[in-house]
Scaffold this motif. Structure first.
Motif, mmCIF file in Angstrom:
data_model
loop_
_atom_site.group_PDB
_atom_site.id
_atom_site.type_symbol
_atom_site.label_atom_id
_atom_site.label_comp_id
_atom_site.label_asym_id
_atom_site.label_seq_id
_atom_site.Cartn_x
_atom_site.Cartn_y
_atom_site.Cartn_z
ATOM 1 N N SER A 66 0.857 -1.181 0.000
ATOM 2 C CA SER A 66 0.000 0.000 0.000
ATOM 3 C C SER A 66 0.893 1.230 0.000
ATOM 4 O O SER A 66 2.047 1.175 0.422
ATOM 5 C CB SER A 66 -0.920 0.003 1.225
ATOM 6 O OG SER A 66 -0.174 0.039 2.421
ATOM 7 N N LEU A 67 0.361 2.331 -0.496
ATOM 8 C CA LEU A 67 1.077 3.606 -0.523
ATOM 9 C C LEU A 67 0.348 4.600 0.361
ATOM 10 O O LEU A 67 -0.881 4.758 0.262
ATOM 11 C CB LEU A 67 1.185 4.146 -1.942
ATOM 12 C CG LEU A 67 2.063 3.358 -2.917
ATOM 13 C CD1 LEU A 67 2.100 4.057 -4.275
ATOM 14 C CD2 LEU A 67 3.477 3.188 -2.369
ATOM 15 N N HIS A 68 1.128 5.290 1.201
ATOM 16 C CA HIS A 68 0.576 6.202 2.210
ATOM 17 C C HIS A 68 1.195 7.582 2.002
ATOM 18 O O HIS A 68 2.404 7.762 2.187
ATOM 19 C CB HIS A 68 0.915 5.653 3.597
ATOM 20 C CG HIS A 68 0.257 6.373 4.725
ATOM 21 N ND1 HIS A 68 -1.098 6.608 4.783
ATOM 22 C CD2 HIS A 68 0.776 6.907 5.877
ATOM 23 C CE1 HIS A 68 -1.390 7.237 5.906
ATOM 24 N NE2 HIS A 68 -0.273 7.437 6.573
ATOM 25 N N GLY A 69 0.379 8.545 1.590
ATOM 26 C CA GLY A 69 0.889 9.878 1.307
ATOM 27 C C GLY A 69 0.870 10.795 2.516
ATOM 28 O O GLY A 69 0.046 10.647 3.427
ATOM 29 N N VAL A 70 1.775 11.770 2.502
ATOM 30 C CA VAL A 70 1.860 12.723 3.612
ATOM 31 C C VAL A 70 1.889 14.176 3.137
ATOM 32 O O VAL A 70 1.911 15.085 3.962
ATOM 33 C CB VAL A 70 3.119 12.456 4.479
ATOM 34 C CG1 VAL A 70 3.044 11.097 5.136
ATOM 35 C CG2 VAL A 70 4.398 12.590 3.650
ATOM 36 N N GLY A 71 1.868 14.435 1.826
ATOM 37 C CA GLY A 71 2.120 15.779 1.351
ATOM 38 C C GLY A 71 1.058 16.422 0.498
ATOM 39 O O GLY A 71 1.277 17.517 -0.029
ATOM 40 N N LEU A 72 -0.118 15.813 0.350
ATOM 41 C CA LEU A 72 -1.104 16.365 -0.575
ATOM 42 C C LEU A 72 -1.891 17.530 0.018
ATOM 43 O O LEU A 72 -2.469 18.324 -0.722
ATOM 44 C CB LEU A 72 -2.059 15.266 -1.036
ATOM 45 C CG LEU A 72 -2.858 15.510 -2.306
ATOM 46 C CD1 LEU A 72 -1.963 15.937 -3.465
ATOM 47 C CD2 LEU A 72 -3.657 14.268 -2.688
ATOM 48 N N SER A 73 -1.925 17.650 1.334
ATOM 49 C CA SER A 73 -2.592 18.776 2.012
ATOM 50 C C SER A 73 -4.030 18.931 1.531
ATOM 51 O O SER A 73 -4.449 19.987 1.044
ATOM 52 C CB SER A 73 -1.803 20.077 1.779
ATOM 53 O OG SER A 73 -2.289 21.135 2.601
ATOM 54 N N LEU A 74 -4.797 17.865 1.711
ATOM 55 C CA LEU A 74 -6.162 17.840 1.200
ATOM 56 C C LEU A 74 -7.068 18.893 1.831
ATOM 57 O O LEU A 74 -8.059 19.298 1.229
ATOM 58 C CB LEU A 74 -6.766 16.449 1.427
ATOM 59 C CG LEU A 74 -6.263 15.338 0.507
ATOM 60 C CD1 LEU A 74 -6.721 13.977 1.012
ATOM 61 C CD2 LEU A 74 -6.737 15.561 -0.925
ATOM 62 N N GLY A 75 -6.732 19.340 3.036
ATOM 63 C CA GLY A 75 -7.602 20.292 3.716
ATOM 64 C C GLY A 75 -7.267 21.744 3.478
ATOM 65 O O GLY A 75 -7.919 22.634 4.046
ATOM 66 N N SER A 76 -6.295 22.020 2.620
ATOM 67 C CA SER A 76 -5.889 23.406 2.396
ATOM 68 C C SER A 76 -6.944 24.172 1.605
ATOM 69 O O SER A 76 -7.452 23.688 0.590
ATOM 70 C CB SER A 76 -4.553 23.459 1.654
ATOM 71 O OG SER A 76 -4.223 24.797 1.322
ATOM 72 N N ALA A 77 -7.236 25.391 2.043
ATOM 73 C CA ALA A 77 -8.187 26.235 1.320
ATOM 74 C C ALA A 77 -7.643 26.668 -0.031
ATOM 75 O O ALA A 77 -8.403 27.122 -0.895
ATOM 76 C CB ALA A 77 -8.532 27.463 2.163
#
Length: 288
Positions: A66-77
């Motif tokens: 599985s791949l686990h991301g940490v940098g997409l910042s999905l909650g950024s306005a």
């Protein structure tokens, strides 16, 4: 959302896997330990080639991953970074992981990036932002993703719902699944005085696709109880207990041992996985 070909061929089993970090790769390739699955950070594969891809190809041939991301910042306005999302899509298309996950958090705004997974205010406005961004992510990857609850050390006074309601609504409205980090729930229960058992019980089992376990650090000089999600210790006894309760509620669920700092020998991670497996089998039996 549709699944990839590899997801159908090599699904993540409802057993206990291990987060694979660079210092352990050579040992794993040499010994080929009996681990049900491995998880890697997505961003570690953003390069076009090199030793990490060479190692990943070998790991991928022998284990579900599985791949686990940490940098997409999905909650950024500000919205999702289009370049980051494109590179993630390229990695997912090439790697064909069984699962892809990210975090319910933000970490970038105005062109500035923070070295942390920052919590969101639990409001309808923030929920709408997350739902839109998750839809964008799932459409770009052409698959359903899992999203993880994060540890936090601040809370927003204008939040209008508890964290578990936010997570549930996010999964239901976006069509994603949840990756429940049991250690983060316990950390937040101490830091913010929330009820960890109520948190778990409020999440519908059908929305949960994976569980994470890790260790925390207890700060004694902060003027009050404070736990930091450091991923550099063994899983605490309190978290093992909460994990058992999670399995009783969710049923047998793919579980991952995370350890990111002050890495011990790989045998230590295998021992943590052994303990988790004992808990998983013992508590899942109670559902029969």
């Amino acid at each position: 959302m549709p699944s990839s070909r590899s997801h159908r061929a090599n699904p993540i089993p409802a057993e206990v896997g291990i987060g694979l970090r660079a210092p352990h790769i050579a040992d794993v390739l040499q010994r080929r330990p009996a681990v049900p699955f491995f998880e890697l950070h997505s961003e570690n594969l953003f390069s076009a080639g090199g030793p990490m891809w060479d190692a990943f190809t070998q790991i991928r041939s022998d284990y579900p991953v599985s791949l686990h991301g940490v940098g997409l910042s999905l909650g950024s306005a500000d919205g999702i970074d289009a370049i980051h999302l494109r590179r993630l899509r390229e990695v997912v298309d090439r790697a064909e992981p069984a699962l892809v996950s990210e975090h319910i958090s933000w970490g970038a705004i105005g062109g500035r990036h923070f070295n942390d997974l920052l919590p969101l205010p639990y409001t309808e406005e923030a929920l709408a932002v997350m739902v839109a961004h998750v839809a964008q992510m799932q459409e770009a990857l052409n698959r359903q993703v899992l999203l993880e609850n994060v540890s936090s050390y601040i809370h927003y006074t204008h939040s209008t719902m508890p964290e578990w309601e936010f997570l549930t609504a996010l999964a239901q409205r976006s069509g994603c699944m949840l990756l429940v980090d049991v250690n983060n729930i316990y950390v937040n229960s101490i830091n913010h005085g929330i009820d960890a058992q109520r948190y778990l019980a409020s999440i519908p089992p059908e929305l949960v696709g994976e569980i994470h376990l890790a260790g925390f650090t207890r700060k004694e000089d902060a003027g009050g109880p404070l736990l930091i999600d450091t991923h550099d210790h063994r899983v605490a006894a309190e978290v093992w207990q909460l994990y058992g309760e999670a399995i009783e509620h969710f049923g047998a669920t793919p579980t991952l041992i995370e350890w990111d700092h002050d890495l011990p020998a790989f045998d230590v991670l295998q021992d943590e996985a052994r303990i988790a497996t004992e808990h998983l089998h013992a508590h899942a039996v109670q559902l029969v």
